[in-house]
Design a protein around this motif. Structure first.
Motif, mmCIF file in Angstrom:
data_model
loop_
_atom_site.group_PDB
_atom_site.id
_atom_site.type_symbol
_atom_site.label_atom_id
_atom_site.label_comp_id
_atom_site.label_asym_id
_atom_site.label_seq_id
_atom_site.Cartn_x
_atom_site.Cartn_y
_atom_site.Cartn_z
ATOM 1 N N MET A 44 -100.813 42.211 -1.709
ATOM 2 C CA MET A 44 -99.885 43.275 -1.292
ATOM 3 C C MET A 44 -98.585 43.142 -2.095
ATOM 4 N N SER A 45 -98.243 44.192 -2.811
ATOM 5 C CA SER A 45 -97.067 44.177 -3.669
ATOM 6 C C SER A 45 -95.832 44.652 -2.906
ATOM 7 N N THR A 46 -94.736 43.874 -2.980
ATOM 8 C CA THR A 46 -93.501 44.255 -2.287
ATOM 9 C C THR A 46 -92.637 45.126 -3.197
ATOM 10 N N PRO A 47 -92.240 46.333 -2.717
ATOM 11 C CA PRO A 47 -91.367 47.158 -3.553
ATOM 12 C C PRO A 47 -89.985 46.515 -3.686
ATOM 13 N N LEU A 48 -89.429 46.584 -4.864
ATOM 14 C CA LEU A 48 -88.135 45.954 -5.115
ATOM 15 C C LEU A 48 -87.269 46.899 -5.940
ATOM 16 N N GLY A 93 -95.700 39.077 -11.600
ATOM 17 C CA GLY A 93 -96.862 39.962 -11.668
ATOM 18 C C GLY A 93 -96.952 40.945 -10.521
ATOM 19 N N THR A 94 -98.069 40.906 -9.801
ATOM 20 C CA THR A 94 -98.321 41.891 -8.746
ATOM 21 C C THR A 94 -97.609 41.580 -7.427
ATOM 22 N N GLU A 95 -96.880 40.462 -7.371
ATOM 23 C CA GLU A 95 -96.161 40.138 -6.120
ATOM 24 C C GLU A 95 -95.111 41.201 -5.801
ATOM 25 N N VAL A 96 -94.520 41.762 -6.883
ATOM 26 C CA VAL A 96 -93.501 42.793 -6.658
ATOM 27 C C VAL A 96 -93.782 44.038 -7.475
ATOM 28 N N GLN A 97 -93.273 45.144 -6.954
ATOM 29 C CA GLN A 97 -93.349 46.412 -7.672
ATOM 30 C C GLN A 97 -91.891 46.801 -7.888
ATOM 31 N N ALA A 98 -91.366 46.414 -9.055
ATOM 32 C CA ALA A 98 -89.938 46.575 -9.298
ATOM 33 C C ALA A 98 -89.584 47.862 -10.011
ATOM 34 N N ALA A 134 -84.109 31.069 -11.883
ATOM 35 C CA ALA A 134 -83.155 31.514 -10.859
ATOM 36 C C ALA A 134 -83.561 32.873 -10.299
ATOM 37 N N PHE A 135 -84.022 33.763 -11.186
ATOM 38 C CA PHE A 135 -84.456 35.089 -10.740
ATOM 39 C C PHE A 135 -85.736 34.991 -9.908
ATOM 40 N N ILE A 136 -86.675 34.151 -10.345
ATOM 41 C CA ILE A 136 -87.928 34.007 -9.593
ATOM 42 C C ILE A 136 -87.618 33.506 -8.181
ATOM 43 N N GLY A 137 -86.746 32.502 -8.093
ATOM 44 C CA GLY A 137 -86.367 31.943 -6.793
ATOM 45 C C GLY A 137 -85.731 32.994 -5.899
ATOM 46 N N ALA A 138 -84.795 33.746 -6.461
ATOM 47 C CA ALA A 138 -84.086 34.773 -5.676
ATOM 48 C C ALA A 138 -85.037 35.869 -5.214
ATOM 49 N N ILE A 139 -85.905 36.321 -6.119
ATOM 50 C CA ILE A 139 -86.835 37.413 -5.766
ATOM 51 C C ILE A 139 -87.839 36.958 -4.707
ATOM 52 N N ARG A 140 -88.346 35.728 -4.850
ATOM 53 C CA ARG A 140 -89.312 35.219 -3.841
ATOM 54 C C ARG A 140 -88.661 35.142 -2.455
ATOM 55 N N GLN A 141 -87.392 34.737 -2.434
ATOM 56 C CA GLN A 141 -86.669 34.646 -1.179
ATOM 57 C C GLN A 141 -86.507 36.040 -0.550
ATOM 58 N N ILE A 142 -86.219 37.030 -1.381
ATOM 59 C CA ILE A 142 -86.060 38.416 -0.912
ATOM 60 C C ILE A 142 -87.394 38.953 -0.372
ATOM 61 N N ILE A 143 -88.493 38.622 -1.066
ATOM 62 C CA ILE A 143 -89.827 39.047 -0.615
ATOM 63 C C ILE A 143 -90.109 38.477 0.772
ATOM 64 N N GLU A 144 -89.822 37.174 0.942
ATOM 65 C CA GLU A 144 -90.045 36.507 2.234
ATOM 66 C C GLU A 144 -89.254 37.198 3.348
ATOM 67 N N GLU A 145 -87.973 37.452 3.050
ATOM 68 C CA GLU A 145 -87.128 38.077 4.067
ATOM 69 C C GLU A 145 -87.587 39.503 4.374
ATOM 70 N N ALA A 146 -88.105 40.183 3.366
ATOM 71 C CA ALA A 146 -88.592 41.553 3.583
ATOM 72 C C ALA A 146 -89.816 41.533 4.501
#
Length: 217
Positions: A1-5, A33-38, A203-215
Motif C-alpha cells: 500500500m503506497s502512502t500519498p505524500l 520505491g512503492t512505499e510512497v506516492q510523492a 535524513a530524508f528516508i528517515g523523515a519520510i518513514r516517520q511521516i508514513i508511520e504517523e499517517a
C-alpha cells in the motif's frame, strides 16, 4: 500500500544547497520505491529580491551579505562542488560568477507547473546557472531553457515580456514567508512536517518513514 505524500520544495534557482537537497530527496524517494506516492511542487523563494538586472559578482555579494572573506567563499564553493559531484551534479561557479535576480525564473516555473513540466524546468534552470554559467534573469535565455524541456518558446517569451503570474508568485512567496520559511531549501511534507537544508539521502528516508508511520496511526 503506497502512502500519498505531498511535498512542497521551497527554493531559489540560484541556491546551490537547493540542488543538493533536491538530489538527496529524489534519491530517497527512489530508494523508498512503492512505499510512497510523492508529488513534488516547487514553491518560490527569492534569496535576493532586490538584485538589479545586471546582477552582482558572487564574491562581492557573499562578502556584503554574509561577511565571508574571498577565501571562505572559495572554500565553500569547493565543498559544494564536491558534494554536487557525489550526487552527479556539476557545479562550475567560480570567483567570476554572478548572482542574478530570479523573479522571472519563478514566474516561468509557476507556468511550467500548470503545464506539468515544473520539475524538468527546475532541473534545467539549475544546470543553466550552476553548470553552464548562464544568466537566469535574461528573457531570451529563459525562453530557450523553457523550450529545451518541451515548453512552448513563443508562449514563454510572451509570459516573460508581460507580468503574467507575477501576482501568483508574490502571493506564494509571502505565504511561505508567513509560515516561517527564512532559508532554503525548506521541504514541507503534507503541509505539516518541515526539513530544511541540503540534507543527505538517509535524513530524508528517515523523515519520510516517520511521516508514513504517523499517517498510518
Amino acid at each position: 500500500m503506497s502512502t500519498p505524500l505531498k511535498i512542497d520544495f521551497v527554493s531559489d534557482v540560484s541556491c546551490p544547497w537547493c540542488i543538493i537537497g533536491l538530489r538527496g530527496l529524489t534519491e530517497a524517494l527512489d530508494q523508498l520505491g512503492t512505499e510512497v506516492q510523492a508529488e513534488i511542487h516547487f514553491q518560490p523563494f527569492e534569496l535576493n529580491p532586490e538584485m538589479p538586472a545586471i546582477g552582482q559578482n558572487i564574491v562581492e555579494h557573499i562578502t556584503e551579505k554574509y561577511g565571508s572573506t574571498p577565501e571562505q567563499s572559495q572554500a565553500n564553493r569547493e565543498r559544494i562542488r564536491d558534494m554536487g559531484a557525489a550526487l552527479g551534479f556539476a557545479f562550475r561557479t567560480d570567483g567570476q560568477s554572478r548572482i542574478y535576480n530570479t523573479f522571472d525564473a519563478h514566474r516561468l516555473l509557476h507556468w511550467a507547473g500548470l503545464e506539468g513540466l515544473q520539475y524538468n524546468l527546475k532541473e534545467a534552470l539549475f544546470k543553466a546557472y550552476f553548470t553552464d554559467g548562464r544568466d537566469p534573469s535574461d528573457h531570451a535565455t529563459l525562453a530557450i531553457i523553457a523550450e529545451s524541456v518541451g515548453l512552448d518558446l513563443k508562449r514563454a517569451a510572451q509570459i516573460l515580456a508581460s507580468d503574467e503570474y507575477a501576482t501568483e508568485v508574490r502571493e506564494q512567496e509571502q505565504l511561505w514567508t508567513s509560515r516561517g520559511v527564512t532559508s532554503v531549501p525548506t521541504i514541507v511534507f503534507n503541509d505539516q512536517y518541515a526539513v530544511s537544508g541540503g540534507q543527505p539521502v538517509e535524513a530524508f528516508i528517515g523523515a519520510i518513514r516517520q511521516i508514513i508511520e504517523e499517517a498510518k496511526n
